[in-house]
Enzyme design. Structure first.
Site, mmCIF file in Angstrom:
data_model
loop_
_atom_site.group_PDB
_atom_site.id
_atom_site.type_symbol
_atom_site.label_atom_id
_atom_site.label_comp_id
_atom_site.label_asym_id
_atom_site.label_seq_id
_atom_site.Cartn_x
_atom_site.Cartn_y
_atom_site.Cartn_z
ATOM 1 N N GLY A 8 -10.736 1.717 -1.620
ATOM 2 C CA GLY A 8 -11.352 2.986 -1.265
ATOM 3 C C GLY A 8 -10.397 3.605 -0.500
ATOM 4 O O GLY A 8 -10.698 3.994 0.455
ATOM 5 N N GLN A 12 -12.706 8.165 3.808
ATOM 6 C CA GLN A 12 -12.468 8.682 5.071
ATOM 7 C C GLN A 12 -11.337 7.951 5.771
ATOM 8 O O GLN A 12 -10.537 8.284 6.088
ATOM 9 C CB GLN A 12 -13.779 9.026 5.820
ATOM 10 C CG GLN A 12 -13.464 9.754 7.077
ATOM 11 C CD GLN A 12 -14.370 9.526 8.054
ATOM 12 O OE1 GLN A 12 -15.496 8.744 7.984
ATOM 13 N NE2 GLN A 12 -14.365 10.633 9.315
ATOM 14 N N ASP A 34 -9.215 3.222 -6.049
ATOM 15 C CA ASP A 34 -10.533 3.497 -5.672
ATOM 16 C C ASP A 34 -11.317 3.815 -6.973
ATOM 17 O O ASP A 34 -10.602 3.861 -8.209
ATOM 18 C CB ASP A 34 -10.360 5.126 -5.053
ATOM 19 C CG ASP A 34 -11.612 5.436 -4.091
ATOM 20 O OD1 ASP A 34 -12.725 5.612 -4.698
ATOM 21 O OD2 ASP A 34 -11.760 5.422 -2.779
ATOM 22 N N ARG A 36 -12.631 6.772 -7.509
ATOM 23 C CA ARG A 36 -12.512 8.119 -7.921
ATOM 24 C C ARG A 36 -11.141 8.473 -7.503
ATOM 25 O O ARG A 36 -10.358 7.726 -6.790
ATOM 26 C CB ARG A 36 -13.367 8.845 -6.981
ATOM 27 C CG ARG A 36 -13.306 8.821 -5.630
ATOM 28 C CD ARG A 36 -14.465 9.354 -4.926
ATOM 29 N NE ARG A 36 -14.333 8.852 -3.351
ATOM 30 C CZ ARG A 36 -14.462 9.524 -2.461
ATOM 31 N NH1 ARG A 36 -14.624 10.697 -2.308
ATOM 32 N NH2 ARG A 36 -14.778 8.809 -1.087
ATOM 33 N N TYR A 142 -27.970 0.082 5.526
ATOM 34 C CA TYR A 142 -26.436 0.087 5.979
ATOM 35 C C TYR A 142 -26.169 -1.212 7.083
ATOM 36 O O TYR A 142 -25.166 -1.975 7.030
ATOM 37 C CB TYR A 142 -25.813 1.462 6.530
ATOM 38 C CG TYR A 142 -24.645 1.596 6.835
ATOM 39 C CD1 TYR A 142 -23.354 1.446 5.995
ATOM 40 C CD2 TYR A 142 -24.242 1.773 8.071
ATOM 41 C CE1 TYR A 142 -22.247 1.355 6.248
ATOM 42 C CE2 TYR A 142 -22.666 1.907 8.709
ATOM 43 C CZ TYR A 142 -21.784 1.642 7.661
ATOM 44 O OH TYR A 142 -20.437 1.976 7.897
ATOM 45 N N LYS A 146 -24.288 -4.477 7.001
ATOM 46 C CA LYS A 146 -23.032 -4.806 7.659
ATOM 47 C C LYS A 146 -22.982 -6.132 8.576
ATOM 48 O O LYS A 146 -22.371 -6.908 8.582
ATOM 49 C CB LYS A 146 -22.629 -3.681 8.719
ATOM 50 C CG LYS A 146 -22.098 -2.424 8.007
ATOM 51 C CD LYS A 146 -20.665 -2.728 7.459
ATOM 52 C CE LYS A 146 -20.234 -1.409 6.592
ATOM 53 N NZ LYS A 146 -19.002 -1.787 6.088
HETATM 54 N N1 SER Z 1 -20.341 6.403 10.851
HETATM 55 C C1 SER Z 1 -21.204 5.410 10.225
HETATM 56 C C2 SER Z 1 -22.509 6.090 9.869
HETATM 57 O O1 SER Z 1 -22.901 6.901 10.395
HETATM 58 C C3 SER Z 1 -21.545 4.313 11.077
HETATM 59 O O2 SER Z 1 -20.553 3.195 10.904
HETATM 60 O O3 SER Z 1 -23.134 5.772 8.876
#
Ligand code: SER
Length: 316
Positions: A8, A12, A34, A36, A142, A146
């Site tokens: 990755g 960012q 990555d 890409r 998400y 996690k």
């Molecule tokens: N920056 C992330 C998001 O907003 C949080 O871990 O998905």
């Protein structure tokens, strides 16, 4: 000698962490990958290859061929995007981690870094100074991925003695690579729109306070955690880490101090609900006690650098 694989590296965090790791471990020893293409400086300063973390066969060949000793797994679908494609996001976020954990056990990788997030928290979590150990009932795909990932990391640590280190990153603010798909990413977009158009339409409400961090702090914190003697670490799921807390109104006021004509309007969308389920500030005393973590950048310092760097970027 350490041989490090970054998965990755065009993202960012990866686009900055890869360069920082190359400074510490030597340019030729940090393999950037990555799905890409990566930014020019990643390709110029060391090895880069296209690699899909979901392709476990190619991954294991890569790790054996280059005698990899440490892996940073930074590929993930962020909160906003994950809500649009829940099952795909779950699959990508979980399968990538499980591929790496199992490969690490099989091949004998020395250390792994995997990012978790403030998204592991939910509506039942105390919002102010959220403790390391508390209710974790996330409502987003998400966040669920996690939280499950944290449990898997601790499981592999306890069961197979794998050295896995992790941080629950707050919203990360950076200028090198534009963020995408996160709830906290308004705080990145706002700078680009301020420089390009002098105005920004925010998808969160003015008072949506969230924990945030400027990328240089996050990069330094990550490397410091990875360099800490394993015996000092007491958290084997993921460390709370705190930087700055602010809301869109406070950030826009800070931008206005430098760009007085800047205008912000608000049009909250589905991400406002996500923001409301997350903490406003984080208690990171475990990180402070175990490995001496201390953040450096405050809102003022960060805003000044962001506006300057995004302006330079727009000109080139
Ligand atoms: N920056 C992330 C998001 O907003 C949080 O871990 O998905």
């Amino acid at each position: 000698m350490e041989k490090i694989l970054v998965i990755g590296s065009a993202g960012q965090i990866g686009s900055e962490l890869t360069l920082a790791l190359r400074n510490v471990y030597g340019e030729g020893n940090v393999y950037a990958t990555d799905i890409r293409d990566a930014p020019k400086d990643i390709k110029k300063t060391g090895p880069f290859q296209l690699l899909d973390v979901m392709d476990d066969k190619r991954l294991i060949h890569f790790v054996i061929r280059y005698k990899i000793t440490q892996i940073y797994l930074l590929a993930a679908v962020l909160s906003g995007n994950a809500e649009r494609l829940p099952l795909q996001a779950w699959d990508i976020n979980m399968r990538s981690l499980l591929n790496i954990l199992d490969l690490a056990r099989e091949v004998g990788i020395k250390k792994i870094f995997w990012p978790s997030s403030i998204a592991v928290f939910g509506l039942t979590t105390p919002k102010i100074n959220t403790p390391q150990l508390t209710y974790t009932e996330p409502n987003t795909v998400y966040g669920i991925s996690k939280l499950a990932g944290e449990r898997w990391c601790e499981y592999y640590h306890n069961k197979f003695n794998l050295d896995i280190r992790s941080i629950r990153y707050p919203g990360l603010i950076s200028y090198k690579t534009e963020a995408g798909g996160g709830t906290t990413d308004y705080a990145v977009e706002i700078f680009y729109d301020a420089v390009r158009n002098g105005k920004y339409e925010c998808f969160l409400k003015p008072d949506a306070t969230l924990p945030m961090m400027f990328m240089p702090d996050a990069i330094r914190g990550t490397i410091e955690l990875m360099e800490t003697d394993a015996l000092k670490l007491t958290v084997h799921s993921s460390y709370n880490l705190s930087g700055i807390s602010f809301n869109p109104k406070e950030l826009s006021d800070e931008i206005k101090k430098i760009k007085p004509g800047f205008e912000i309007t608000y049009k909250p969308d589905f991400r406002q609900k996500i923001a409301e389920s997350w903490p406003q500030s984080i208690d990171d005393s475990s990180a402070r006690n175990d490995w001496g973590w201390k953040h450096e950048y405050d809102l003022k310092k960060m805003t000044k650098i962001m506006l300057k760097e995004v302006t330079v970027k727009q000109r080139t």
